[in-house]
Design a protein around this motif. Structure first.
Motif, PDB file in Angstrom:
ATOM      1  N   VAL A  68       6.975   0.980  69.480  1.00  0.00           N
ATOM      2  CA  VAL A  68       7.807   0.179  70.387  1.00  0.00           C
ATOM      3  C   VAL A  68       8.515   1.085  71.383  1.00  0.00           C
ATOM      4  O   VAL A  68       8.622   0.760  72.579  1.00  0.00           O
TER       5      VAL A  68
ATOM      6  N   ASP B 272      -0.037 -13.379  75.345  1.00  0.00           N
ATOM      7  CA  ASP B 272       0.702 -12.116  75.317  1.00  0.00           C
ATOM      8  C   ASP B 272       0.114 -11.107  76.295  1.00  0.00           C
ATOM      9  O   ASP B 272       0.861 -10.356  76.940  1.00  0.00           O
TER      10      ASP B 272
ATOM     11  N   GLY C 296       3.788  -4.060  77.264  1.00  0.00           N
ATOM     12  CA  GLY C 296       3.459  -4.092  75.846  1.00  0.00           C
ATOM     13  C   GLY C 296       1.985  -3.807  75.637  1.00  0.00           C
ATOM     14  O   GLY C 296       1.204  -3.782  76.591  1.00  0.00           O
TER      15      GLY C 296
ATOM     16  N   LYS D 103       6.666  -3.859  73.657  1.00  0.00           N
ATOM     17  CA  LYS D 103       6.247  -4.823  72.643  1.00  0.00           C
ATOM     18  C   LYS D 103       4.849  -4.495  72.110  1.00  0.00           C
ATOM     19  O   LYS D 103       3.997  -4.008  72.847  1.00  0.00           O
TER      20      LYS D 103
ATOM     21  N   LYS E 229       4.640  -8.283  66.732  1.00  0.00           N
ATOM     22  CA  LYS E 229       3.990  -9.474  66.172  1.00  0.00           C
ATOM     23  C   LYS E 229       2.758  -9.022  65.399  1.00  0.00           C
ATOM     24  O   LYS E 229       2.027  -8.138  65.847  1.00  0.00           O
TER      25      LYS E 229
ATOM     26  N   ALA F 220      10.238  -6.885  68.501  1.00  0.00           N
ATOM     27  CA  ALA F 220       9.245  -6.486  69.498  1.00  0.00           C
ATOM     28  C   ALA F 220       7.850  -6.352  68.909  1.00  0.00           C
ATOM     29  O   ALA F 220       6.937  -5.851  69.568  1.00  0.00           O
TER      30      ALA F 220
END
Length: 282
Positions: free
Chosen positions: A124, A190, A211, A129, A162, A160
């Motif tokens: 991160v 995303d 991210g 993310k 998943k 941040a």
């Protein structure tokens, strides 16, 4: 490099070296000529021979940790997108023996959450993310580590990060490659949100990437290559449209010469960067 940043005068005595693979290819698509670049950079930490170095160390560094940057240069424009991959960030091993596929063994089980947190916090800090995509089996020799990874990732609620599990072998068995659309359906929102780096012909930076998708299987090779290639192709299509290489609703033709170049460069560049893990002899 960190020592040079602290003491810049050392720069004259040090030669920075990247451990990875670089591919630069001049391509043509729809009559447009551009440079297609793939640059896979392997992390200097936790390097070692396949099977003998797996998982994470005490500092959260993982084996097979590679970031791959896909770059397009066209008419003074630059577009870039980064994918990452790395071994499952837990304490585990898979020492080779006479079996074709050795068993996966977990250890230091009481410290698994801590090392997972260290690794993901590093990621991160570096990339923003993270969507952590695990492609391992939920049965057989990979069952225990799959369950542990899914449980720990579910318990550690990092804002941040998943976690998505997609059993690649189960979903895509018997040539059912179309099931990869299920995974891409979970990632596209995303990917659109994260965006990519884009600098126009005037030098103005129009967008940046916020991210990454972090992909793993057991070896971070075949299954991971397939999924990262799909992600790269999806983003590349968006970049081509913005750069004017493709029209607004045009796609990269499956029969185009560039399609062959794209698949070939991804296979060679990423696979070579991961398979070159032999420890030099003294």
């Amino acid at each position: 490099m960190s020592q040079i940043e602290v003491c810049p005068e050392l720069a004259g005595f040090a030669l920075p070296v990247v451990y990875g693979v670089l591919s630069i290819t001049t391509c043509s698509l729809m009559g447009k000529v551009f440079d297609f670049i793939l640059f896979s950079r392997r992390n200097q930490n936790r390097i070692g021979v396949r099977y003998f170095v797996r998982g994470a160390d005490d500092n959260g560094n993982v084996a097979n940790n590679v970031e791959t940057e896909q770059i397009v240069l066209y008419n003074g424009q630059i577009a870039s997108h980064v994918n990452t991959r790395g071994s499952i960030p837990l304490y585990w091993s898979q020492r080779s023996n006479i079996q074709y596929k050795p068993f996966v063994k977990l250890f230091n089980k009481e410290q698994q959450k801590d090392v997972y947190l260290k690794h993901m916090q590093q990621q991160v800090a570096l990339y923003g993310k993270n969507i952590c995509v695990s492609l391992i089996d939920d049965k057989g020799k990979e069952k225990e580590i799959c369950q542990s990874f899914t449980y720990i990732a579910g318990q550690q609620k990092l804002p941040a990060v998943k976690y998505i599990h997609f059993d690649f072998h189960k979903e895509c068995s018997k040539m059912r490659w179309y099931n990869l659309d299920i995974l891409m359906g979970k990632l596209k929102e995303d990917l659109d949100t994260f965006g990519y780096y884009f600098r126009d012909s005037t030098g103005a930076v129009r967008s940046t990437q916020s991210g990454v998708i972090r992909t793993n299987c057991i070896d971070c090779l075949d299954r991971t290559n397939v999924v990262q290639g799909l992600i790269a192709r999806y983003v590349l299509t968006r970049q081509f449209r913005e750069m004017g290489i493709l029209g607004k609703n045009e796609e990269i033709a499956q029969t185009s010469q560039f399609e062959y170049i794209f698949k070939n460069r991804w296979q060679i560049t990423v696979t070579v960067s991961l398979s070159s893990t032999r420890v030099p002899r003294p």
